[in-house]
Scaffold this motif. Sequence first.
Motif, PDB file in Angstrom:
ATOM      1  N   LEU A 190      -4.870   0.032  21.570  1.00 24.76           N
ATOM      2  CA  LEU A 190      -4.678  -1.023  20.563  1.00 24.76           C
ATOM      3  C   LEU A 190      -5.211  -0.509  19.230  1.00 24.76           C
ATOM      4  N   TYR A 191      -4.318  -0.061  18.375  1.00 24.74           N
ATOM      5  CA  TYR A 191      -4.704   0.379  17.033  1.00 24.74           C
ATOM      6  C   TYR A 191      -4.457  -0.774  16.087  1.00 24.74           C
ATOM      7  N   GLY A 192      -5.494  -1.487  15.739  1.00 25.80           N
ATOM      8  CA  GLY A 192      -5.285  -2.518  14.732  1.00 25.80           C
ATOM      9  C   GLY A 192      -4.302  -3.572  15.152  1.00 25.80           C
ATOM     10  N   ILE A 195      11.831 -10.020  17.916  1.00 31.78           N
ATOM     11  CA  ILE A 195      10.739 -10.810  17.340  1.00 31.78           C
ATOM     12  C   ILE A 195      10.633 -12.131  18.084  1.00 31.78           C
ATOM     13  N   GLN A 196       9.402 -12.573  18.260  1.00 29.97           N
ATOM     14  CA  GLN A 196       9.150 -13.781  19.044  1.00 29.97           C
ATOM     15  C   GLN A 196       9.463 -15.029  18.231  1.00 29.97           C
ATOM     16  N   GLU A 197       9.883 -16.078  18.906  1.00 30.30           N
ATOM     17  CA  GLU A 197      10.217 -17.316  18.197  1.00 30.30           C
ATOM     18  C   GLU A 197       8.992 -18.210  18.113  1.00 30.30           C
ATOM     19  N   ALA A 249      -3.099 -20.937  18.347  1.00 29.89           N
ATOM     20  CA  ALA A 249      -1.800 -21.607  18.481  1.00 29.89           C
ATOM     21  C   ALA A 249      -0.890 -20.855  19.429  1.00 29.89           C
ATOM     22  N   ASN A 250      -1.134 -19.544  19.578  1.00 29.81           N
ATOM     23  CA  ASN A 250      -0.244 -18.758  20.422  1.00 29.81           C
ATOM     24  C   ASN A 250      -0.401 -19.031  21.906  1.00 29.81           C
ATOM     25  N   GLU A 251      -1.389 -19.849  22.265  1.00 27.48           N
ATOM     26  CA  GLU A 251      -1.452 -20.277  23.664  1.00 27.48           C
ATOM     27  C   GLU A 251      -0.201 -21.104  23.969  1.00 27.48           C
ATOM     28  N   THR A 274       5.532 -25.914  14.122  1.00 30.59           N
ATOM     29  CA  THR A 274       5.707 -24.588  13.546  1.00 30.59           C
ATOM     30  C   THR A 274       4.343 -24.007  13.245  1.00 30.59           C
ATOM     31  N   THR A 275       4.274 -22.672  13.257  1.00 27.92           N
ATOM     32  CA  THR A 275       3.003 -21.997  13.021  1.00 27.92           C
ATOM     33  C   THR A 275       3.103 -21.204  11.731  1.00 27.92           C
ATOM     34  N   TYR A 276       1.984 -21.073  11.064  1.00 32.90           N
ATOM     35  CA  TYR A 276       2.021 -20.401   9.757  1.00 32.90           C
ATOM     36  C   TYR A 276       0.631 -19.956   9.355  1.00 32.90           C
ATOM     37  N   PRO A 284      -1.682 -23.770  11.643  1.00 30.43           N
ATOM     38  CA  PRO A 284      -2.149 -22.456  11.204  1.00 30.43           C
ATOM     39  C   PRO A 284      -2.734 -21.742  12.419  1.00 30.43           C
ATOM     40  N   TRP A 285      -2.277 -20.517  12.665  1.00 25.33           N
ATOM     41  CA  TRP A 285      -2.525 -19.919  13.993  1.00 25.33           C
ATOM     42  C   TRP A 285      -3.634 -18.875  14.002  1.00 25.33           C
ATOM     43  N   HIS A 286      -4.523 -18.897  13.045  1.00 24.17           N
ATOM     44  CA  HIS A 286      -5.469 -17.783  12.869  1.00 24.17           C
ATOM     45  C   HIS A 286      -6.644 -17.742  13.829  1.00 24.17           C
ATOM     46  N   LEU A 313     -11.848  -2.967  13.321  1.00 23.07           N
ATOM     47  CA  LEU A 313     -12.986  -3.103  12.397  1.00 23.07           C
ATOM     48  C   LEU A 313     -14.089  -3.927  13.040  1.00 23.07           C
ATOM     49  N   VAL A 314     -13.685  -4.917  13.830  1.00 21.36           N
ATOM     50  CA  VAL A 314     -14.658  -5.867  14.391  1.00 21.36           C
ATOM     51  C   VAL A 314     -14.353  -6.097  15.865  1.00 21.36           C
ATOM     52  N   MET A 315     -15.272  -6.795  16.536  1.00 23.44           N
ATOM     53  CA  MET A 315     -15.129  -7.020  17.976  1.00 23.44           C
ATOM     54  C   MET A 315     -14.150  -8.171  18.216  1.00 23.44           C
ATOM     55  N   GLY A 345      -9.160 -11.016  12.632  1.00 21.82           N
ATOM     56  CA  GLY A 345     -10.112  -9.904  12.612  1.00 21.82           C
ATOM     57  C   GLY A 345     -10.604  -9.576  11.211  1.00 21.82           C
ATOM     58  N   MET A 346      -9.737  -9.841  10.237  1.00 17.65           N
ATOM     59  CA  MET A 346     -10.108  -9.487   8.865  1.00 17.65           C
ATOM     60  C   MET A 346     -10.604 -10.679   8.068  1.00 17.65           C
ATOM     61  N   SER A 347     -10.729 -11.840   8.715  1.00 14.85           N
ATOM     62  CA  SER A 347     -11.206 -12.992   7.945  1.00 14.85           C
ATOM     63  C   SER A 347     -12.219 -13.843   8.699  1.00 14.85           C
ATOM     64  N   HIS A 407      -6.533 -14.185   7.652  1.00 16.87           N
ATOM     65  CA  HIS A 407      -5.536 -13.152   7.875  1.00 16.87           C
ATOM     66  C   HIS A 407      -5.173 -13.048   9.343  1.00 16.87           C
ATOM     67  N   THR A 408      -3.902 -13.319   9.621  1.00 16.80           N
ATOM     68  CA  THR A 408      -3.299 -13.173  10.950  1.00 16.80           C
ATOM     69  C   THR A 408      -4.253 -13.568  12.067  1.00 16.80           C
ATOM     70  N   ALA A 409      -4.534 -12.641  12.996  1.00 15.73           N
ATOM     71  CA  ALA A 409      -5.317 -13.042  14.168  1.00 15.73           C
ATOM     72  C   ALA A 409      -6.815 -13.142  13.874  1.00 15.73           C
ATOM     73  N   ALA A 453     -13.192   1.265  13.727  1.00 12.75           N
ATOM     74  CA  ALA A 453     -12.212   1.921  12.857  1.00 12.75           C
ATOM     75  C   ALA A 453     -12.639   1.810  11.401  1.00 12.75           C
ATOM     76  N   ALA A 454     -12.252   2.819  10.627  1.00 15.11           N
ATOM     77  CA  ALA A 454     -12.490   2.785   9.185  1.00 15.11           C
ATOM     78  C   ALA A 454     -11.414   1.911   8.540  1.00 15.11           C
ATOM     79  N   ALA A 455     -11.791   1.131   7.538  1.00 18.68           N
ATOM     80  CA  ALA A 455     -10.818   0.274   6.851  1.00 18.68           C
ATOM     81  C   ALA A 455     -10.093   1.064   5.762  1.00 18.68           C
ATOM     82  N   HIS A 456      -9.061   0.455   5.185  1.00 20.41           N
ATOM     83  CA  HIS A 456      -8.251   1.199   4.214  1.00 20.41           C
ATOM     84  C   HIS A 456      -9.071   1.639   3.007  1.00 20.41           C
TER      85      HIS A 456
HETATM   86  N1  MGD Z   1       2.234 -18.124  16.285  1.00 22.47           N
HETATM   87  C1  MGD Z   1       2.398 -17.074  15.485  1.00 22.47           C
HETATM   88  N2  MGD Z   1       2.112 -15.839  15.946  1.00 22.47           N
HETATM   89  C2  MGD Z   1       2.258 -14.771  15.141  1.00 22.47           C
HETATM   90  C3  MGD Z   1       2.736 -14.906  13.824  1.00 22.47           C
HETATM   91  C4  MGD Z   1       3.049 -16.216  13.369  1.00 22.47           C
HETATM   92  O1  MGD Z   1       3.486 -16.400  12.212  1.00 22.47           O
HETATM   93  N3  MGD Z   1       2.874 -17.250  14.225  1.00 22.47           N
HETATM   94  N4  MGD Z   1       2.887 -13.784  13.037  1.00 22.47           N
HETATM   95  C5  MGD Z   1       3.148 -12.531  13.724  1.00 22.47           C
HETATM   96  C6  MGD Z   1       2.988 -11.427  12.746  1.00 22.47           C
HETATM   97  S1  MGD Z   1       4.060 -11.378  11.447  1.00 22.47           S
HETATM   98  C7  MGD Z   1       2.086 -10.440  12.891  1.00 22.47           C
HETATM   99  S2  MGD Z   1       2.080  -9.143  11.801  1.00 22.47           S
HETATM  100  C8  MGD Z   1       1.151 -10.463  14.001  1.00 22.47           C
HETATM  101  C9  MGD Z   1      -0.205  -9.971  13.585  1.00 22.47           C
HETATM  102  O2  MGD Z   1      -0.984  -9.991  14.745  1.00 22.47           O
HETATM  103  P1  MGD Z   1      -1.995  -8.786  15.035  1.00 22.47           P
HETATM  104  O3  MGD Z   1      -1.556  -7.569  14.308  1.00 22.47           O
HETATM  105  O4  MGD Z   1      -2.211  -8.709  16.474  1.00 22.47           O
HETATM  106  O5  MGD Z   1      -3.318  -9.407  14.403  1.00 22.47           O
HETATM  107  P2  MGD Z   1      -4.146  -8.815  13.204  1.00 22.47           P
HETATM  108  O6  MGD Z   1      -5.307  -9.714  13.047  1.00 22.47           O
HETATM  109  O7  MGD Z   1      -3.302  -8.595  12.012  1.00 22.47           O
HETATM  110  O8  MGD Z   1      -4.624  -7.440  13.807  1.00 22.47           O
HETATM  111  C10 MGD Z   1      -4.919  -6.421  12.942  1.00 22.47           C
HETATM  112  C11 MGD Z   1      -6.252  -5.849  13.358  1.00 22.47           C
HETATM  113  O9  MGD Z   1      -6.381  -4.585  12.753  1.00 22.47           O
HETATM  114  C12 MGD Z   1      -7.709  -4.431  12.331  1.00 22.47           C
HETATM  115  N5  MGD Z   1      -7.666  -3.419  11.279  1.00 22.47           N
HETATM  116  C13 MGD Z   1      -7.596  -3.593   9.947  1.00 22.47           C
HETATM  117  N6  MGD Z   1      -7.518  -2.396   9.323  1.00 22.47           N
HETATM  118  C14 MGD Z   1      -7.522  -1.451  10.295  1.00 22.47           C
HETATM  119  C15 MGD Z   1      -7.457  -0.021  10.287  1.00 22.47           C
HETATM  120  O10 MGD Z   1      -7.367   0.605   9.239  1.00 22.47           O
HETATM  121  N7  MGD Z   1      -7.475   0.608  11.495  1.00 22.47           N
HETATM  122  C16 MGD Z   1      -7.566  -0.075  12.673  1.00 22.47           C
HETATM  123  N8  MGD Z   1      -7.570   0.626  13.809  1.00 22.47           N
HETATM  124  N9  MGD Z   1      -7.656  -1.431  12.702  1.00 22.47           N
HETATM  125  C17 MGD Z   1      -7.611  -2.089  11.539  1.00 22.47           C
HETATM  126  C18 MGD Z   1      -8.136  -5.802  11.902  1.00 22.47           C
HETATM  127  O11 MGD Z   1      -9.537  -5.928  12.037  1.00 22.47           O
HETATM  128  C19 MGD Z   1      -7.382  -6.700  12.889  1.00 22.47           C
HETATM  129  O12 MGD Z   1      -8.202  -7.048  13.977  1.00 22.47           O
HETATM  130  O13 MGD Z   1       1.015 -11.803  14.494  1.00 22.47           O
HETATM  131  C20 MGD Z   1       2.243 -12.312  14.930  1.00 22.47           C
HETATM  132  N10 MGD Z   1       1.950 -13.544  15.625  1.00 22.47           N
END
Ligand code: MGD
Lengths: 402, 277, 871
Positions: free
Chosen positions: C353-355, C829-831, C815-817, C719-721, C801-803, C383-385, C731-733, C727-729, C417-420
């Motif tokens: 699992l890379y990011g 892509i998932q619906e 929300a993804n449960e 709907t989810t948004y 909001p699914w964060h 970046l985080v647990m 990890g970054m917020s 930020h997304t799942a 992992a190192a961040a950008h």
């Molecule tokens: N219900 C619902 N589900 C969705 C969505 C939705 O709209 N609704 N959106 C979908 C979409 S578009 C996406 S993109 C996915 C995103 O879902 P994921 O990609 O699974 O979730 P993120 O939190 O973006 O995961 C990115 C992780 O990368 C880590 N990270 C940041 N920088 C780096 C780095 O440089 N290196 C490494 N190794 N790790 C790093 C962050 O800490 C974070 O934990 O979710 C999808 N799931």
Amino acid sequence: MSRPQDPGSTGPGSTGPASTGNGHEPGLAARVRERWGVHGRGQHERDRAEARSVDLQDGARHGGARPGGGRRGEHGGGRRGEGRGGEQFVVPRAQPDSYYGKPIIKEPVWQSRDVAGYLFFGGLAGASSVLAGFAQAAGNHRQAQVSKVAAVSAIGLSGVALVADLGRPERFLNMLRVFKPSSPMSVGSWLLSGFGGASAASAACAVTGRLPKVGAAATAGAALIGPAVCTYTAALICDTAVPAWHDAHREMPYLFAGSAASAAGGLGMLALPGHAGQAARFAALGAITEMSAKSRMLRRLGETGEPYQTGRAGSLLDAAELLTAAGAAGAVLAAAGDALGGGVLGRRSRVVTALSGAALVTASALTRFGLFEAGRTSARDPKYVVRPQRERLAAKARELAP
Amino acid sequence: MGFFTDTSVCIGCKACEVACKEWNHVPEDGLNLLGMSYDNTGGLGASTWRHVAFIEQIKRPGDVPGPVDDSGASVLTESVLGEFSADGSRWLMASNVCKHCTESACLDVCPTGALMRTEFGTVVVQEDVCNGCGYCVPACPFGVIDRREDDGRAWKCTLCYDRIGDGLEPACAQACPTQSIQFGPVDELRERAQLRVDALHEAGETGARLYLEDPDDGIGGGGAFFLLLDEPEVYGLPPDPVDTTRDLPRMWKHAATAAGALLVGGLAAAVSGRRGS
Amino acid sequence: MAEAHPVGFQWVMEAKRRGAKIIHVDPRFSRTSAVAHLHVPIRAGADIAFVGGLINYVLQNEKYFEEYVRAYTNASTIITEDFRDTEDLDGLFSGFNPEHRTYDAMTWRYQSGNVAPASGARGLDAARMRDVKEASRGEAHGSGGAAAEIAPDLDETLQDPRCVFQILKRHFARYTPEMVAEVAGVPREQFLEVARLITENSGRDRTTAFVYSLGWTQHTVGVQYIRTAAILQALLGNIGRPGGGIMALRGHASIQGSTDIPTLFDLLPGYLPMPFANGNDNLEGYVDAESVDKGFWANTRDYMVSLLKAWWGDAATAENDFCYDYLPRLTGSHSTYETVLQQIDGKCKGYFLYGQNPGVGSANGRMQRLGLANLDWLVVRDLVMIESATFWKNGPEIDTGEMRTEDIATEVFFMPAAAHTEKDGSFTNTQRMLQWHHTAVEPAGDARSDLWFTYHLGRRIREKLAAAAAERAASAETVIGEAEAVDMDRPILDLTWDYPTWGPQDEPDADAILAEINGSDADGKPLSSYTQLKSDGSTSCGCWIYCGVRADGVNQAARRKPGQEQNWVAPEWGWAWPANRRIIYNRASADLDGKPWSERKALVWWDEEKGKWTGHDVPDFIADRAPSYRPPQGAVGVEAISGIDPFIMQADGKAWLFTPAGLVDGPMPAHYEPQESPLANPFYRQQHNPVRQIISHPDNEYQPSGNEPGSDVFPYVATTYRLTEHHTAGGMSRFLPYLSELQPAFFCEVSPELAAERGLEHMGWATIISARSVIEARVMVTRRMKPLRAGGRVLQQVGLPWHWGPNGLTTGDSANELSHLSLDPNVHIQEVKALAVDIQPGRRPRGPAQRDLVREYQRRAGITEETGTEV
Ligand SMILES: Nc1nc2c(c(=O)[nH]1)N[C@H]1C(S)=C(S)[C@@H](COP(=O)(O)OP(=O)(O)OC[C@H]3O[C@@H](n4cnc5c(=O)[nH]c(N)nc54)[C@H](O)[C@@H]3O)O[C@H]1N2
Ligand SMILES: Nc1nc2c(c(=O)[nH]1)N[C@H]1C(S)=C(S)[C@@H](COP(=O)(O)OP(=O)(O)OC[C@H]3O[C@@H](n4cnc5c(=O)[nH]c(N)nc54)[C@H](O)[C@@H]3O)O[C@H]1N2
Ligand code: SF4
Ligand code: SF4
Ligand code: SF4
Ligand code: SF4
Ligand code: SF4
Ligand SMILES: [Mo]
């Protein structure tokens, strides 16, 4: 200072009691509720009503801390609409306009125990030194003696209260770095220092009987600074954005002076019931001044004065007024007795005098707490901030209009 | 130097709040869902120097005169597009901050001189001088400055004293993506603001008005002033704030008279006593 | 856009300042709506109806850009007579194979006199077509169209009933304003308002831009949503012109880059398809099958050979087919979701699992974790647990009792992992623009860049394999089988894996990798354009579309010349593929004679004197090809592009109003209901996208839809948004105090009307249930959620909001449960944008009772393994 999520804030259907994080502030919802408590309706029921309300209009009409936000949403939209031609929608201003009922200005962060205490003791000290001064001049040595001791101990206590509020004693010294006439507290800190010294010296000499000349000078000095010590505190609380305080700045100093005098006189009556002529007269004058100043103040303030008459502050001040009246009556009797009997008084009337004295001292203390509480209420409720300012603007507009 | 905050282009992203905390190491201010739209900060305080307010003014059928379809949704007959959502629904967002008043009560009442006026005309607390007396807190007509529980001292926006000194923009202004927060010489900003209001009025946003831009107002004009789309109190701002110390001379006068009266009273009490005995 | 792309949104605000009108089509009144001129609330999952309605409006009222449509689109192309439309087959296109759930695209073809050898997706049997669908050839066109006849029969008059224009007209005739209101919940007058604004703002003098993101993609018909917009924009002449186009707002900062140089299973760099097990047996076969006869895709061999040279260097020779055999072969679909199934079935045993945080971010979170819990080993670099690394101790299944920590055998390795900000590299944004970023701070502690990890991991593996090989060589007799072993290792041993490193941690030099991607000629000089690529092995290039990013040995992506110091196209800020063109297909910004359609909209034009194309942007055309040029009979490749073929990556050089090939679910968009919808499809008897990707699995139950009994058990559209603050799942917020305090709890957004209906209290709790799971959220009652009138009833929507997840400073249910696995057949892509749920006041049950409640709902809705899986 990462604080874990306040479990209280996640309880079912609760909007709090969540700290907004500004440490000393009670949680927003808590304060909003407290606020509506004043107006009788629980914030939470309000939300409930909101959520349940099927009437689409309802929601926005009476804002409150509801998701719909801006309590005057419609009004805002309306004015805009008017501009866009035709749309007329002014929602009657049922509630004062505000942002989710949140306070506009910050409540004083002072602890009432500390600051009200500081006001009370300061007043007691200042007035006592006046009483002492004239007693000494009039050759009324027992009274002078008592009042000198009262003054120095009271000023000591008021100092303690102040430091308690500052947290650390040395922080008091920060205030002696500068002298700022624009800051009543700065002026006050110098007054206190001066007065503290004088009253201490005067008391010390009186008790020890040493250095009579110095003692006399110190006593005179304390008697001269004393009045300022009593009244600068009025300027201090009035020189804030708190409507109930600021707008009362005309009467507050007289109220303070009166309250201080009745406290000092009262203490004299309590200490020397058999010899209370001068103290009683002083107290009576003070009590009367205080009461008339207060009634004038409330008459002029109108709605802004509400906090003085309602809630906790209201009850405190009502109690204070009763005691003052009673005490004043006692003082007048004592004074009269003193005038007639020239100090030879019956046991019974000595008890009455003492009790009246006690009443006056208590009253003065209650008054200070009441005034302080009222300030808080007035700061907490945005309507006290908004309405007078709105009226002011309306008045200006009327002037401009032909 | 100061701020013009144009709330009509604010998108409520809160970048200003975060940038401020990052740059100034302001502590986190409590994780509490407040239910005030998207505002979970609540207001300005010792640990929040930028605060974004959210006010929902969403229309429902009937709110807007004109045709309404069977679903009750209000519909548009001809194009009446103003600045914002055509059915008159608005979600107001506004980033609030210390006004850096020209006549600033907090500074006047500060007994230690901890609050000072900088060479940029801004108002700053020197935390090493502040003794936590808390006088500035109730003195501010906007409820901006506040005392921090832990260290007991007062904190507020410094207008990034340490940045503008180095010719940088304040952190919040730099982070703002939409130029809702504009930094610069106040008189320049005033001109810009006037043009913007006129433009908005053109577009039918007659609710648009400037707030605290007038040097003749109760605080001598704000070093930070705003373009609002509704009454100030809707945003939690006082409609006609006045620097409390404007009345201080009168307060001193009354205090002095009262003090005099107290002396007279003392004298009276003593004298009448004499006659009595 | 204001919510999820606030910084990019500054340009929308700038456009607004300059008089642009902003229209926001979204189920919710969001921060974007707040500054838009017009907010159009729509039922989630109904945009094809809405945009289809616009297409119909344009066609019926002749609002299309006539010259543009005639010359630059395939409007005049004749389609084979075997083609049947959804009009004729009540929601199906011709060529449908119910047994395999696939379309055979044969009947969608252009009619053509020329009998050119079949190529690309053409001439495939149904079985192969299924592979194609599953392995998603549909995705292989990120830089151009699929194969098609290069000289089809045309009818310039657009009158022939079988020409694209007439087919389109008939197909969209149903999409009337009344139907739009009925299906999408957009009132007739509001729809007409939008139609008027868009058409008035398109033509010679004006252009309209479309911006979309997940609201359009995360559907079982996601790709067709975008097709609908593409058709509309092509009709209005808004493609290849300034202020026009369709902008896909991308996700993670370089998600565009991760499709250009893909993290996708079915693509090689530059959208070259991944070879198949069946077919593509050798380089010849691959090139023959995947290249097309006309345009730049005709040079597929150059791109492929140069790629192989970049990877295997000297080892890649003409004799050994340039190591083509070293490439893995696809046997079917290996998308992330299939991989999850493989994990659950125990076939996939190890996972990197890379990011990514699938335990929160991927649809049907429970299945994600069931998969992870069934692995032998799992490497999480983050970046985080994150939840995906701690599911074994605090995942929801631990609470429900479905999993016990002591039973989970997965060995989890967490690698910080190192961040950008802590590494060099590039971001490719939605405009195909690469922007370089430099290391700002050294990574703290054990944190290392992904580049570091991957490079050194590869280095060590290669060392081990080399040692083993040497041993074998040394040992006298070789055992049978070891010979193969050696060969098995060659693809790794022969890799060019010799990047310079720097610093105390031996960080590989990112710029050296960019150089490899850019490519070089025989004597190692950096190339400047993909037109220099050769198929004889004399050039190497890691990604043909990126060729030129390091022209003259200079990192073009690192350029930061301020806008005011250059023209408005700002060509010297970063670098955009292809060839630094900022607006792709920009030949279309000029008329047939090569003159700008209007001064106001001038971008590139033909310079008669110099005999070449010029303008503000880099012309996206053959520099010296005159507008008057017409290809000679039988011309192929670039020669076959005529002077009026702006869409040079398309097999016929035209913008496609009708896609003869390349899409697996139809040549034109049609409205289908989401996999789970309270409404029956008002357009056709066909309820769903017939070829949507269904994943039948006991842990992936679907709900009944429309008129099916039990669909009323889940009466609300959810709907989810995203929220700006997270930020997304998470990890970054969720692990940062300054962001967590801004949105400190998971909440759902409902209208006051829905709140009244269900007794929900503002800031109270709500329980939200789907056939998969049950979650709880705080309630935000807000008028920003509006009830809609659709399908003859008032329809309520629930916003999620699914964060959130169990870890971090702010925690909550994900929300993804609730969401399920049913995917768009083209891109998998998932619906997650249109679900059906029930919502009740109060908190959800704890422990095993959660599953009981879900089962109870499944029972009430009469859900079986078959439910929702029908065609
Ligand atoms: N219900 C619902 N589900 C969705 C969505 C939705 O709209 N609704 N959106 C979908 C979409 S578009 C996406 S993109 C996915 C995103 O879902 P994921 O990609 O699974 O979730 P993120 O939190 O973006 O995961 C990115 C992780 O990368 C880590 N990270 C940041 N920088 C780096 C780095 O440089 N290196 C490494 N190794 N790790 C790093 C962050 O800490 C974070 O934990 O979710 C999808 N799931
Ligand atoms: N602050 C922030 N920014 C981000 C991210 C983040 O998590 N936080 N994530 C990044 C990533 S990975 C991505 S992919 C992008 C995603 O960026 P967006 O796609 O903008 O993000 P979403 O909020 O998932 O979806 C956008 C909108 O689609 C609406 N919507 C839902 N269903 C439908 C529908 O059927 N039709 C229509 N027309 N609209 C619908 C939702 O109400 C929502 O407002 O954002 C990126 N930027
Ligand atoms: S706004 Fe308040 S804190 Fe800021 S300068 Fe004015 S008075 Fe002081
Ligand atoms: S708290 Fe600090 S800043 Fe405020 S008035 Fe007192 S000393 Fe000045
Ligand atoms: S100016 Fe600086 S201190 Fe003031 S709000 Fe902006 S960032 Fe914070
Ligand atoms: S950064 Fe700008 S746009 Fe974002 S909230 Fe602050 S003021 Fe508004
Ligand atoms: S997070 Fe980065 S990419 Fe996303 S909007 Fe902000 S700056 Fe742009
Ligand atoms: Mo994404």
